[in-house]
Design an enzyme around this catalytic site. Sequence first.
Site, PDB file in Angstrom:
ATOM      1  N   HIS A  63       0.832  -1.212   0.000  1.00 19.96           N
ATOM      2  CA  HIS A  63       0.000   0.000   0.000  1.00 19.96           C
ATOM      3  C   HIS A  63       0.857   1.250   0.000  1.00 19.96           C
ATOM      4  O   HIS A  63       2.056   1.219   0.273  1.00 19.96           O
ATOM      5  CB  HIS A  63      -0.989  -0.008   1.174  1.00 19.96           C
ATOM      6  CG  HIS A  63      -0.439   0.498   2.463  1.00 19.96           C
ATOM      7  ND1 HIS A  63      -0.520   1.822   2.828  1.00 19.96           N
ATOM      8  CD2 HIS A  63       0.197  -0.129   3.473  1.00 19.96           C
ATOM      9  CE1 HIS A  63       0.053   1.983   4.018  1.00 19.96           C
ATOM     10  NE2 HIS A  63       0.495   0.814   4.425  1.00 19.96           N
ATOM     11  N   CYS A  64       0.209   2.357  -0.350  1.00 19.91           N
ATOM     12  CA  CYS A  64       0.847   3.679  -0.307  1.00 19.91           C
ATOM     13  C   CYS A  64      -0.235   4.671   0.133  1.00 19.91           C
ATOM     14  O   CYS A  64      -1.161   4.292   0.845  1.00 19.91           O
ATOM     15  CB  CYS A  64       1.437   4.044  -1.677  1.00 19.91           C
ATOM     16  SG  CYS A  64       0.221   4.198  -2.989  1.00 19.91           S
ATOM     17  N   ARG A  65      -0.141   5.914  -0.287  1.00 21.55           N
ATOM     18  CA  ARG A  65      -1.126   6.903   0.131  1.00 21.55           C
ATOM     19  C   ARG A  65      -2.460   6.703  -0.587  1.00 21.55           C
ATOM     20  O   ARG A  65      -3.511   6.667   0.039  1.00 21.55           O
ATOM     21  CB  ARG A  65      -0.597   8.323  -0.126  1.00 21.55           C
ATOM     22  CG  ARG A  65      -1.440   9.399   0.520  1.00 21.55           C
ATOM     23  CD  ARG A  65      -0.928  10.790   0.228  1.00 21.55           C
ATOM     24  NE  ARG A  65      -1.228  11.200  -1.132  1.00 21.55           N
ATOM     25  CZ  ARG A  65      -2.426  11.611  -1.554  1.00 21.55           C
ATOM     26  NH1 ARG A  65      -3.430  11.656  -0.723  1.00 21.55           N
ATOM     27  NH2 ARG A  65      -2.620  11.968  -2.800  1.00 21.55           N
ATOM     28  N   GLY A  67      -2.750   4.444  -3.677  1.00 12.95           N
ATOM     29  CA  GLY A  67      -2.796   3.243  -4.513  1.00 12.95           C
ATOM     30  C   GLY A  67      -1.976   3.344  -5.783  1.00 12.95           C
ATOM     31  O   GLY A  67      -1.780   2.339  -6.467  1.00 12.95           O
ATOM     32  N   ILE A  92      -3.846   4.259   2.004  1.00 18.38           N
ATOM     33  CA  ILE A  92      -4.113   4.589   3.411  1.00 18.38           C
ATOM     34  C   ILE A  92      -5.188   5.666   3.524  1.00 18.38           C
ATOM     35  O   ILE A  92      -5.921   5.716   4.514  1.00 18.38           O
ATOM     36  CB  ILE A  92      -2.811   4.977   4.158  1.00 18.38           C
ATOM     37  CG1 ILE A  92      -3.031   4.875   5.669  1.00 18.38           C
ATOM     38  CG2 ILE A  92      -2.299   6.313   3.726  1.00 18.38           C
ATOM     39  CD1 ILE A  92      -1.749   4.948   6.500  1.00 18.38           C
TER      40      ILE A  92
END
Length: 100
Positions: A63-65, A67, A92
């Site tokens: 995951h990241c901020r 996607g 997230i």
Amino acid sequence: MEDITVEELKERLDKQEEFAFIDVREEWEYEEDNLGALNIPLGALPHQLGEIDQYKNQELIIHCRSGARSGNAKKFLETKGYSKVRNVLGGIVAYRELED
């Protein structure tokens, strides 16, 4: 492998399931807010593959901020032979919206 929704991720985290989990955001982003994943920023991923070699044939959730970066990480890892990579759709940001 198909991507994972934030709802499914939350359910698995709530159940304290064991799975390989990587956050590809920058360190400062990770320090501000994280879900307990291993932090390997996207730019460092090619140089740190040794840290995740043991997950090559296991489900690996990234995951990241939002996607986008994790989507790029998924594509990169698939070219390196990782066959069960799943991107967290919405990242997230979407995960935190679930909690509100």
